[in-house]
Design a protein around this motif. Structure first.
Motif, mmCIF file in Angstrom:
data_model
loop_
_atom_site.group_PDB
_atom_site.id
_atom_site.type_symbol
_atom_site.label_atom_id
_atom_site.label_comp_id
_atom_site.label_asym_id
_atom_site.label_seq_id
_atom_site.Cartn_x
_atom_site.Cartn_y
_atom_site.Cartn_z
ATOM 1 N N UNK A 183 -0.756 -12.072 8.660
ATOM 2 C CA UNK A 183 -0.325 -10.563 8.703
ATOM 3 C C UNK A 183 0.138 -10.186 10.039
ATOM 4 N N UNK A 184 1.203 -9.113 9.922
ATOM 5 C CA UNK A 184 1.452 -8.601 11.070
ATOM 6 C C UNK A 184 0.940 -7.289 11.292
ATOM 7 N N UNK B 245 1.418 -6.995 5.352
ATOM 8 C CA UNK B 245 0.225 -5.848 5.651
ATOM 9 C C UNK B 245 -1.276 -6.441 4.881
ATOM 10 N N UNK B 246 -2.155 -6.363 5.581
ATOM 11 C CA UNK B 246 -3.485 -6.704 5.011
ATOM 12 C C UNK B 246 -4.519 -5.516 5.293
ATOM 13 N N UNK B 247 -5.089 -5.076 4.253
ATOM 14 C CA UNK B 247 -6.183 -3.924 4.245
ATOM 15 C C UNK B 247 -7.612 -4.357 4.202
ATOM 16 N N UNK C 274 -12.150 -9.844 16.447
ATOM 17 C CA UNK C 274 -11.901 -10.910 15.415
ATOM 18 C C UNK C 274 -10.644 -10.443 14.720
ATOM 19 N N UNK C 275 -10.431 -9.197 14.128
ATOM 20 C CA UNK C 275 -9.313 -8.935 13.578
ATOM 21 C C UNK C 275 -7.997 -8.834 14.405
ATOM 22 N N UNK C 276 -8.189 -8.299 15.614
ATOM 23 C CA UNK C 276 -7.246 -8.317 16.490
ATOM 24 C C UNK C 276 -6.573 -9.493 17.128
ATOM 25 N N UNK C 277 -7.326 -10.468 17.105
ATOM 26 C CA UNK C 277 -7.202 -11.866 17.449
ATOM 27 C C UNK C 277 -6.308 -12.512 16.477
ATOM 28 N N UNK C 278 -6.216 -11.940 14.985
ATOM 29 C CA UNK C 278 -5.336 -12.531 14.241
ATOM 30 C C UNK C 278 -3.947 -11.530 14.252
#
Length: 343
Positions: free
Chosen positions: A133-134, A69-71, A150-154
Motif C-alpha cells: 500500500x502507499x 489504499x488499505x483500511x 508498525x503501520x507507518x513502517x509499511x
C-alpha cells in the motif's frame, strides 16, 4: 465520537465487532474514482501533493497521490474511501455483517469488493506489507496507539485528529479526502449529507420539536443499558433532527463505558420518553424485551411511539459517515415521524 458502543475493548477483532463491544460494555453507483480496479488512484489525484497531515498518533506524509489504499479502521475508513470513489486494495472486515461489508458500502461499490484481511488478535502486518500500500487509513482504528509505528513502517498511515471517539464525521471525511487528493469532493459530501439532515429536520420541525427520546439495548448479561449523554453519536444523530435526550436518563450515574448506564429491570420506567428506541442483535433479544410487562407498561410503548432497530441500522447511526448517515436517515426517519405522531 462517543457511540452506542463507546470505545471498543478486548481483542482487536473484538474492537471491530460492534455487537461484542455492545455486549461487553453495558451497548451511497459503483466506485473507483473512474477506475475499475481496487486501489486505483483517483484521476485528479495529483492536486495538493506533497502533503503533510498532522494527527494524534503522528504525521502522515504523502509525496504523491496514493494508488493502493488499505483500511484498518472499524468501518468508517472504508466508508469514506468508498464515498470518495476509491476502492481499497484490502480492508479489515466489519464483522457484524455476513459479507464483512456494511450494506451502505456494498451499495456504493456496485459489485466491486476489496480483499478482506483475516486475523485474530492483532493486525496481519506481513500481509498488509505484501499488498504494497502507499496509504493506510486508520482514522477509525481503536488500536492505533499500539499499531501506528508498525503501520507507518509499511506505508504512510492516516491517524485520527484528536481521538477515534472524538473526531466528527465531518473531520474524518475531510482528513481522508486530503490524503486521497479529493478535498473538494469531501467538502461537497459534507455539504450534501448536512443538507439531507437539515431537510428532514425542517420538514418535521413542528412534529419533532420538544420531543424526548431514549435509546437502549441489552448488554451481554441481559441487562438494560441506555445512552445517557447527548455527546453519544447516536444521541447526536437524533438531536440533529430536533429531538432531545430525556433528562430521565441524562441524570443516571454512568455504569460501564462512558455515556451509558445499566438500568435494573425494576427501573424500566426511566426508559420512558416521548419516543423510545431500542436496538436488538437478535429476534430472541427482541422477544425478551418486548415480552416484559414493565416494558409493555411504558407509556410510549402503549401509544406506539416505539422504534425498534436492527443492529445494522443502529450501526449506521452509531458510527456516522457520509455513507452511513443517508442510510440511517432513510431507515430511521420514517419510523421517527410515525412515532412522533403518537407522542
Amino acid at each position: 465520537m462517543s457511540t452506542m458502543t463507546g470505545r471498543p475493548g478486548g481483542s482487536r477483532l473484538t474492537r471491530r465487532s460492534f455487537l461484542l463491544t455492545l455486549s461487553a460494555a453495558a451497548l451511497t453507483a459503483a466506485c473507483g474514482g473512474g477506475e475499475d480496479t481496487p486501489g486505483a488512484a483517483p484521476s485528479n489525484a495529483s492536486a495538493g501533493f506533497p502533503v503533510t497531515i498532522p494527527g494524534k498518533e503522528g504525521q502522515t506524509v504523502l509525496k504523491a497521490a496514493p494508488s493502493r489504499v488499505v483500511t484498518v479502521g472499524f468501518m468508517r475508513d472504508i466508508d469514506e474511501a468508498v464515498s470518495l470513489g476509491v476502492v481499497p486494495v484490502a480492508v479489515t472486515p466489519a464483522t457484524n455483517f455476513p459479507s464483512g461489508l456494511p450494506p451502505w458500502v456494498e451499495a456504493k461499490l456496485g459489485g466491486k469488493a476489496p480483499e478482506q484481511l483475516s486475523y485474530e488478535d492483532s493486525l496481519p502486518f506481513e500481509k498488509i506489507a505484501s499488498l504494497a500500500p502507499d496509504l493506510i487509513l486508520a482514522t477509525d482504528s481503536y488500536s492505533l496507539s499500539d499499531d501506528f509505528a508498525d503501520l507507518t513502517a509499511i506505508a504512510p498511515t492516516l491517524s485520527y485528529e484528536q481521538d477515534v471517539s472524538a473526531d466528527s464525521w465531518q473531520t474524518r471525511v475531510a482528513r481522508v479526502g486530503q490524503a486521497l487528493g479529493k478535498s473538494d469532493a469531501a467538502a461537497q459530501l459534507v455539504k450534501d449529507v448536512s443538507g439531507k439532515i437539515t431537510k428532514i429536520k425542517e420538514d418535521n420541525k413542528a412534529l419533532f420539536a420538544g420531543k424526548t427520546f431514549t435509546f437502549s439495548l441489552l448488554n451481554a448479561e441481559g441487562a438494560l443499558a441506555t445512552v445517557t449523554t447527548p455527546d453519544d453519536a447516536s444521541a447526536k444523530f437524533l438531536s440533529e433532527l430536533g429531538l432531545t435526550l430525556s433528562d430521565k436518563v441524562t441524570s443516571l450515574p454512568q455504569s460501564g463505558p462512558a455515556g451509558r448506564a445499566v438500568v435494573s429491570q425494576e427501573r424500566t420506567d426511566v426508559l420512558d420518553a416521548d419516543i423510545v428506541l431500542f436496538s436488538f442483535r437478535s429476534d430472541e433479544e427482541r422477544k425478551k424485551v418486548e415480552g416484559d410487562k414493565l416494558f409493555q407498561g411504558l407509556s410510549a410503548i402503549k401509544r406506539g411511539a416505539y422504534v425498534p432497530l436492527d443492529v445494522g441500522t443502529a450501526l449506521s447511526m452509531a458510527f456516522p459517515s457520509t455513507l452511513s448517515i443517508p442510510y440511517a436517515l432513510d431507515k430511521i426517519a420514517p419510523q421517527l415521524v410515525a412515532a412522533a405522531g403518537k407522542a
